[in-house]
Design an enzyme around this catalytic site. Structure first.
Site, PDB file in Angstrom:
ATOM      1  N   PHE A  18      77.097  78.031  -9.839  1.00 50.48           N
ATOM      2  CA  PHE A  18      76.076  77.478  -8.926  1.00 50.48           C
ATOM      3  C   PHE A  18      76.866  76.728  -7.639  1.00 50.48           C
ATOM      4  O   PHE A  18      78.076  75.804  -7.749  1.00 50.48           O
ATOM      5  CB  PHE A  18      75.309  76.138  -9.542  1.00 50.48           C
ATOM      6  CG  PHE A  18      74.378  75.517  -8.670  1.00 50.48           C
ATOM      7  CD1 PHE A  18      73.315  76.056  -8.021  1.00 50.48           C
ATOM      8  CD2 PHE A  18      74.517  74.275  -8.275  1.00 50.48           C
ATOM      9  CE1 PHE A  18      72.441  75.451  -7.040  1.00 50.48           C
ATOM     10  CE2 PHE A  18      73.663  73.614  -7.277  1.00 50.48           C
ATOM     11  CZ  PHE A  18      72.704  74.172  -6.957  1.00 50.48           C
ATOM     12  N   GLN A  19      76.355  77.110  -6.577  1.00 47.81           N
ATOM     13  CA  GLN A  19      77.086  76.599  -5.124  1.00 47.81           C
ATOM     14  C   GLN A  19      78.387  76.988  -5.196  1.00 47.81           C
ATOM     15  O   GLN A  19      79.202  76.344  -4.513  1.00 47.81           O
ATOM     16  CB  GLN A  19      76.828  75.100  -4.871  1.00 47.81           C
ATOM     17  CG  GLN A  19      75.214  74.826  -4.591  1.00 47.81           C
ATOM     18  CD  GLN A  19      75.238  73.431  -3.981  1.00 47.81           C
ATOM     19  OE1 GLN A  19      75.873  72.704  -4.177  1.00 47.81           O
ATOM     20  NE2 GLN A  19      74.058  73.368  -3.167  1.00 47.81           N
ATOM     21  N   LYS A  38      85.990  70.090  -8.038  1.00 50.97           N
ATOM     22  CA  LYS A  38      85.403  68.763  -8.583  1.00 50.97           C
ATOM     23  C   LYS A  38      86.594  68.363  -9.783  1.00 50.97           C
ATOM     24  O   LYS A  38      86.562  67.116  -9.658  1.00 50.97           O
ATOM     25  CB  LYS A  38      84.009  69.192  -8.936  1.00 50.97           C
ATOM     26  CG  LYS A  38      83.546  67.802  -9.155  1.00 50.97           C
ATOM     27  CD  LYS A  38      81.965  68.251  -9.595  1.00 50.97           C
ATOM     28  CE  LYS A  38      81.132  66.868  -9.793  1.00 50.97           C
ATOM     29  NZ  LYS A  38      79.695  67.028 -10.006  1.00 50.97           N
ATOM     30  N   MET A  90      71.414  82.131  30.702  1.00 48.02           N
ATOM     31  CA  MET A  90      72.284  82.910  30.947  1.00 48.02           C
ATOM     32  C   MET A  90      72.136  84.164  30.360  1.00 48.02           C
ATOM     33  O   MET A  90      72.358  85.330  31.125  1.00 48.02           O
ATOM     34  CB  MET A  90      73.590  82.303  30.344  1.00 48.02           C
ATOM     35  CG  MET A  90      74.733  83.276  30.558  1.00 48.02           C
ATOM     36  SD  MET A  90      75.203  83.189  32.542  1.00 48.02           S
ATOM     37  CE  MET A  90      76.042  81.407  32.500  1.00 48.02           C
ATOM     38  N   GLU A 136      75.654  70.339   7.815  1.00 53.65           N
ATOM     39  CA  GLU A 136      77.218  70.502   7.969  1.00 53.65           C
ATOM     40  C   GLU A 136      77.719  70.913   9.093  1.00 53.65           C
ATOM     41  O   GLU A 136      79.045  70.777   9.812  1.00 53.65           O
ATOM     42  CB  GLU A 136      77.747  71.294   6.851  1.00 53.65           C
ATOM     43  CG  GLU A 136      77.499  70.729   5.440  1.00 53.65           C
ATOM     44  CD  GLU A 136      76.152  70.964   4.790  1.00 53.65           C
ATOM     45  OE1 GLU A 136      75.878  70.591   3.531  1.00 53.65           O
ATOM     46  OE2 GLU A 136      75.282  71.652   5.557  1.00 53.65           O
TER      47      GLU A 136
END
Length: 618
Positions: free
Chosen positions: A136-137, A186, A504, A74
């Site tokens: 969940f999630q 959802k 760097m 993602e």
């Protein structure tokens, strides 16, 4: 009424009935979205299914279909959407699931906020009844993203879904652009209702503020007079241009403004490309790793005109000693919170940069002041303190590689970068003929940005040459997106400068930590980038180690039809110079062994003692 599960859309008595997920796709189509970058998951599956069905319903009109690009993770999707937005000027769209799907996009959302990039992130959320139960999630996206985004919506009323999405796009692209997050449970995606086809949320406060800015952004004659009074009284004016010039699509107005009044320009990292880097009035990037002649120009100017720039710490260093000879500072910005935030402005204007510059150009065609001596002075310091490097080294110097790249591309390539030394070398040495051609993570400085941003830029500009100039440390961060480039046969070119470490960080450790290379040395790492690129489907994947190989390899790399990968083993001790230490004034700038540093002297006088040859000034 019987619901048609095949299309999820019904027409009944002039009403269009569909699911919330289908509404999402129809609003995206209304907003002229042609590409979604995202990764699926349980809480966003109804909307992913709607993408499939939406495109299937337009199989005879492929131009109306919405392309789906699926990344390795993602974060890659977020940076792809950002690269798309930066390269096109349109709102980038990212679609992810709940919980870890959403939290993986925190960094690209914050990155877009830091650089004022318009993006809409749509995240799935657990059903409304499960919110707050540690389902969940589940993650509290609203709370997490509120600290990172321009605005966050949690949709709890399905009747407001359409309006919320349209409002998200409005907020993302208006005023100072930025990322907007829409979190959709959802059950709202599965909800069936009537599609309205229009409407936005009230958000009276936001719209009132936008209207107020429009009213006050009109340049009154007396305010324009005050600006030109400053300019008339100046002997050494200098424009300091930031990313706002590019984000406001003000390139032509900006060019007209600086050419009409013949004011030299220095740019921030984000402002690169606001004026062609080959333009005679462009003295390139200022700041911590700006060119010596740009920083000396800031030291010498008596009027500093900041346009779409926010005086950040990498530019200003020590605010009290920044532009020490400037008798006045003028500032133009669309965000009132940026005015006088770091440096006090003697004249300022809050408004859209494009309309502001147009107003100034229309107000007064010419001024009486002759800045010839100032131009000659700047030409002299550009010549004396020009960028340079060790041209006799047997090891490949990254600066040389970029010079050869400029020769091949003629400054017409879109360049993305990761973050680190390679980013600064690209900013210092790459040529750019226009805006939206240099895409880099400025405010956040996010390693791993370059490759996914290049993919997004290539999708936005399928006919353009897109090159990711990257470092071995940054490229590792999102190396999984190499496969994304080949999966969709995107002809992205990945040019890797490999110095076997975080260059760097290593440079700072040399300067400030007595050569203690804690965590920055990658010389013992076993990754073979060429074999990895081949494993990800790159048909062109090569490594070069000698100076004599550079020109031929670059030509083959650029001309290859399809994704291409070129690893260049560079001098591990190649540094980024000039460098202004953190919190230091430009007078303490370290120019390194190959760029001439000027002696500390008396502040410049109004009439600079240089002979004038106007024939080679423009």
């Amino acid at each position: 009424m019987k619901h048609n599960l095949g299309t999820n859309i019904l027409k009944e008595s002039n009403k269009i009935i569909m699911s919330g997920a289908d509404m999402v796709l129809h609003v995206l189509s209304q907003e002229h979205v042609n590409t979604i970058f995202g990764y699926s998951g349980g809480a966003i599956l109804p909307t992913y299914d709607a993408i499939f069905r939406y495109n299937e319903s337009h199989d005879r009109e492929p131009e109306k279909q919405i392309r789906l690009i699926v990344p390795a993770n993602e974060q890659g999707a977020g940076f792809m959407a950002a690269g798309y937005a930066r390269a096109s000027g349109n709102v980038g769209v990212c679609l992810v699931t709940s919980g870890p799907g959403a939290t993986n996009t925190v960094t690209p959302v914050r990155d877009c906020m830091a650089d004022s990039i318009p993006m809409v992130l749509i995240s799935g959320q657990v059903a409304r009844a499960a919110i707050g139960t540690d389902a969940f999630q589940e993650a509290s996206v609203f709370n997490i993203m509120s600290a990172c985004a321009k605005h966050v919506f949690l949709v709890t009323d399905p009747l407001k879904l359409e309006a919320t999405l349209r409002t998200a796009f409005e907020i993302a692209r208006t005023g100072r652009p930025g990322p907007v997050v829409v979190d959709i449970p959802k059950d709202i995606q599965n909800w069936i209702g009537e599609y309205q086809g229009g409407g936005v949320l009230e958000l009276k406060g936001y719209r009132d503020r936008m209207k107020s800015q429009q009213v006050f952004s009109r340049m009154l004659p007396q305010k324009a007079d005050a600006f030109f009074d400053l300019l008339e009284n100046s002997h050494r004016p200098l424009v300091y241009a930031g990313g706002g010039v590019i984000n406001s699509n003000s390139g032509s107005e900006f060019k007209e403004f600086i050419e009409r009044y013949r004011i030299p320009v220095v740019t921030t990292l984000m402002g690169i490309g606001s004026l062609s880097t080959t333009h005679a009035l462009n003295y390139h990037m200022l700041g911590m790793h700006g060119t010596a002649y740009a920083n000396y120009a800031v030291e010498d100017c008596d009027l500093l005109i900041a346009i779409g720039a926010r005086f950040d710490d990498r530019v200003v260093g020590n605010p009290h000693k920044f532009a020490p000879n400037a008798r006045a500072i003028a500032q133009i910005d669309i965000d009132p919170s940026e005015i006088c935030k770091v440096k006090n402005a003697d004249w300022h204007h809050v408004g859209d940069i494009r309309s502001t510059l147009r107003s100034l150009c229309e107000h007064k065609v010419a001024i009486g002041k002759d800045y010839s001596a100032w131009h000659v002075h700047l030409q002299s310091i550009r010549s004396t303190h020009r960028m340079d490097f060790d041209r006799e080294s047997e090891l490949i110097q990254p600066y040389y590689v970029i010079e050869e790249l400029n020769r091949i591309t003629n400054g017409d390539a879109i360049i993305t970068t990761g973050v680190g030394q390679h980013q600064m070398w690209a900013a210092q040495y790459c040529e750019f003929r226009g805006s939206r051609m240099f895409l880099t993570s400025g405010g956040m400085g996010t390693m791993g940005f370059g490759l996914p941003a290049a993919i997004g830029a290539q999708v936005a500009n399928p006919e353009r040459l897109v090159i990711d100039i990257d470092g071995d440390g940054s490229l590792r961060m999102n190396f999984g997106e190499m496969e994304t480039a080949t999966t969709y046969n995107l002809p992205v070119k990945v040019l890797l400068f490999n110095n076997f470490g975080d260059g760097m960080v290593r440079q700072w450790q040399k300067l400030y930590f007595s050569d203690r290379f804690s965590g920055s040395d990658k010389s013992l790492h076993r990754k073979d980038f060429v074999k990895s690129a081949e494993a990800d489907g790159f048909e062109f994947a090569k490594r070069i180690t000698k100076n004599g190989e550079v020109t031929k390899a670059l030509a083959e790399f650029i001309s290859f039809q399809g994704p291409a990968f070129l690893e260049v083993i560079i001098d591990p001790d190649a540094g980024v110079y000039p460098m202004v230490g953190p919190g230091q004034p430009y007078s303490k700038m370290v120019t390194g062994p190959f760029i001439m540093q000027r002696e500390q002297g008396v502040a410049p006088t109004d009439e600079l003692p240089y002979s004038i040859d106007k024939s080679d000034m423009f």
